[in-house]
Write an enzyme that holds these catalytic residues in place. Structure first.
Site, short mmCIF file in Angstrom:
data_model
loop_
_atom_site.label_atom_id
_atom_site.label_comp_id
_atom_site.label_asym_id
_atom_site.label_seq_id
_atom_site.Cartn_x
_atom_site.Cartn_y
_atom_site.Cartn_z
N CYS A 173 0.88 -1.39 -0.19
CA CYS A 173 -0.36 -0.03 -0.06
C CYS A 173 0.61 1.14 0.06
O CYS A 173 1.21 1.52 -0.45
CB CYS A 173 -1.33 -0.36 1.34
SG CYS A 173 -2.34 1.26 0.97
N HIS A 204 -3.60 -4.60 0.09
CA HIS A 204 -2.79 -5.24 1.00
C HIS A 204 -3.19 -7.37 1.53
O HIS A 204 -4.13 -7.17 1.71
CB HIS A 204 -3.90 -5.27 2.82
CG HIS A 204 -3.44 -3.72 2.90
ND1 HIS A 204 -1.96 -2.79 3.79
CD2 HIS A 204 -4.04 -2.57 2.72
CE1 HIS A 204 -2.00 -2.20 4.30
NE2 HIS A 204 -3.54 -1.26 3.09
N GLU A 233 -1.25 -9.34 3.13
CA GLU A 233 -1.53 -10.05 4.48
C GLU A 233 -2.60 -10.18 4.90
O GLU A 233 -2.45 -11.03 5.15
CB GLU A 233 0.00 -9.15 5.41
CG GLU A 233 -1.20 -7.36 5.99
CD GLU A 233 -0.76 -6.63 4.50
OE1 GLU A 233 -0.36 -6.97 3.78
OE2 GLU A 233 -1.34 -4.86 4.89
N1 GLN Z 1 -1.80 6.65 3.31
C1 GLN Z 1 -1.77 5.90 2.17
C2 GLN Z 1 -3.49 6.28 1.43
O1 GLN Z 1 -4.48 7.04 2.35
C3 GLN Z 1 -1.48 4.23 2.09
C4 GLN Z 1 -3.17 3.86 3.33
C5 GLN Z 1 -2.32 2.65 3.22
O2 GLN Z 1 -0.89 1.94 3.54
N2 GLN Z 1 -2.47 1.51 3.98
O3 GLN Z 1 -3.43 6.29 -0.02
#
Ligand code: GLN
Length: 545
Positions: A389, A520, A522
């Site tokens: 992400c 994600h 994970e």
């Molecule tokens: N801050 C970034 C976004 O909002 C990544 C979010 C994250 O890593 N879950 O897009």
């Protein structure tokens, strides 16, 4: 539908001693005996979901397929049971109270006075039953978060008590307690557990099983002492000493005949004898790694000590473990504070002693320049890299600045005035943020991605279309895709309509493994089925050892 049985798992003495793993393990042992089980996690707090909570204080925010942001225990349940759960499996105090109040506003109570009791427990009971009906469950196992005696959990215990009155003999209470061994005494003390039982009794319920957590196993004498003082047989007191791996827990429970005891108390007959072979094979790998993979997890970390951090990133840690274990390795994860590289960029050289680098998800600008320095190092020194992400977005920023020549490129989350906003806010998000609408409003949960053949991503998943879970507001700016692609960045996973970049990677000729995903991965990693991206990353780590 036949009437289901109910199990409630509550905690005594102190929190954080493993109610979640206990609940997951009991559910696993019952499923292994052929029962359909619905697990439920209750968080008594008033937040409507876990999405607005700080993970460094409250642990990871786990995201379901549906997009619901919930407690990390839901991740434990999914991992132990090896399947996806849905919204009915999670409940917070906030959800319950909000439903009751909204119903009152809509005249749903027909002019009656709406009171905490009975209306709150009634709503809780309805939700518990709904989770059972959802999968036609034979057993519903509900973990009540927090510790006995807390005001906020009372309504939930009251709901359990009312269920027991309506369903005598079909409700079981499991108390997860802690038995301290004070250093100066060197002896395991049972008194706090006895007090926890008394607290339960004062709510009108009685434990049927006590899981005695502690540094050491419980001897027979203490088992009998606890049993006698709590009005139960010693077989109802289960010894649960600290273990090297949480995946040992169901096997230890099985040794103590917990599965059979639960069935006996609920007057159920096992539908099949439990087959735990696959689980045992996995646990065998956990205990017998052939090599060690040193992985740096780079991010912004507060001075919290590794205990809290391992709670904040539990899914990332577990996902790395599964992939490594299945490859015969033990992962050794080290938290590296990115701010260190901001203070002194030369420090980044210390990353060369790691076999792989992971940059997990994150928010805000703190430590970001340090993370970018680390990503540059991973790219130039060809250290296997996995970005999750934010880890993908910052990988794109690094590439834009240092390879595509877009000086000053950034994500607008960090720098609204950047000359090259390579990561920008999604259109539908702009309004939400402007209106201060932060709760449950990110791009959340399962979304599909089409994979490009001949890429690392395709080699990992071996399929054209995948579904993974998301939690973000920002995305790769469509205006820069062409420039980045031309400079050599490969977008190997893209939303089916072609608008959103889901995976970015470098060509095999440039780097052994440099890949970031907007989602994600994970959250879908399971002990018996590692997530493909983590597995591919670890495979490269192993090759480079
Ligand atoms: N801050 C970034 C976004 O909002 C990544 C979010 C994250 O890593 N879950 O897009």
């Amino acid at each position: 539908m036949k009437k289901p049985k109910y199990i409630f798992v509550v905690g005594g003495v102190m929190s954080g001693v493993g109610k979640g793993v206990t609940t997951s393990s009991i559910a696993y042992l019952l499923e292994a005996r052929g029962f359909r089980v619905a697990p439920i996690k209750i968080d008594p707090y008033l937040n409507v979901d876990a999405g607005t909570m700080n993970p460094v204080e409250h642990g990871e925010v786990f995201v379901l397929r549906s997009g619901l942001e919930c407690d990390q225990d839901m991740g434990n349940y999914e991992r132990f049971l090896g399947r996806d759960l849905s919204n009915v499996n999670y409940m917070t105090g906030g959800m319950v109270y909000k439903t009751v109040i909204d119903r009152e506003r809509a005249l749903g109570y027909g002019g009656r006075c709406v009171e905490p009791v009975p209306h709150i427990p009634e709503e809780i009971i309805q939700r518990i039953k709904r989770a059972g009906e959802d999968v036609n469950a034979e057993v519903i196992i509900t973990e009540i978060g927090g510790t006995l005696g807390e005001y906020q959990s009372m309504m939930f215990i009251e709901a359990a008590r009312l269920l027991e009155i309506d369903n005598p003999g079909d409700v079981l209470f499991v108390l997860v307690s802690y038995l301290p061994v004070p250093h100066n005494l060197g002896e395991m003390k049972t008194k706090p557990t006895q007090y926890a039982v008394r607290t339960m009794n004062s709510y009108g319920v009685q434990p049927d099983i006590i899981i005695a957590r502690g540094e050491f196993p419980l001897d027979q004498k203490r088992k009998e002492k606890i049993a006698a003082s709590s009005g139960m047989k010693s077989e109802q007191v289960i010894s649960a000493p600290d273990v090297e791996s949480i995946y040992d827990v169901p096997l230890n429970f099985e040794k103590d005949r917990l599965g059979d005891t639960v069935l006996k108390l609920l007057k159920l007959k096992a539908k099949k004898s439990p087959d735990l072979r696959e689980w045992k094979r996995f646990v065998g790998k956990v205990h017998d790694p052939k090599s060690t993979a040193k992985i740096a997890v780079v991010g912004k970390y507060f001075a919290t000590g590794s205990f809290t951090l391992s709670d904040s990133y539990i899914s990332v840690i577990e996902a790395a473990k599964y992939a490594a274990y299945h490859l015969g390795m033990k992962p050794e994860l080290t938290w590296v504070d990115a701010e260190e590289f901001e203070r002194d960029p030369k420090q980044v050289a210390k990353l060369s002693k790691y076999d792989g680098i992971i940059v997990p998800g994150g928010f805000g600008s703190r430590g970001v320049e340090g993370v970018i320095t680390a990503i540059k190092f991973a790219r130039e020194k060809k250290i296997p890299y996995l970005g999750l992400c934010y880890g993908m977005q910052l990988m794109v920023v690094e590439f834009a600045r240092h390879v595509a020549g877009l000086i000053g490129a950034n994500t607008i989350e960090v720098d609204k005035r950047t000359p090259h906003p390579v990561i920008a806010i999604m259109e539908e998000q702009r309004e939400k943020v402007a209106n201060g609408n932060y709760g449950g409003s990110m791009r959340l949960g399962d979304y599909p991605a089409k994979l490009r053949r001949g890429t690392l991503a395709y080699a990992a998943y071996r399929t054209d279309l995948i579904h993974e879970r998301h939690r973000h507001r920002y995305e790769v700016n469509p205006a820069y895709i062409q420039k980045l692609t031309k400079a050599g960045l490969v977008f190997s996973g893209v939303s089916p309509d072609g608008r959103l970049m889901e995976i970015a990677e470098l060509r095999a000729s440039k780097h052994p493994f440099m890949l970031g995903s907007q989602f994600h991965p994970e959250f879908t990693a399971r002990p018996l089925f590692p997530n493909p991206l983590f597995f591919a990353f670890m495979k490269t780590v192993k090759k480079c050892l």
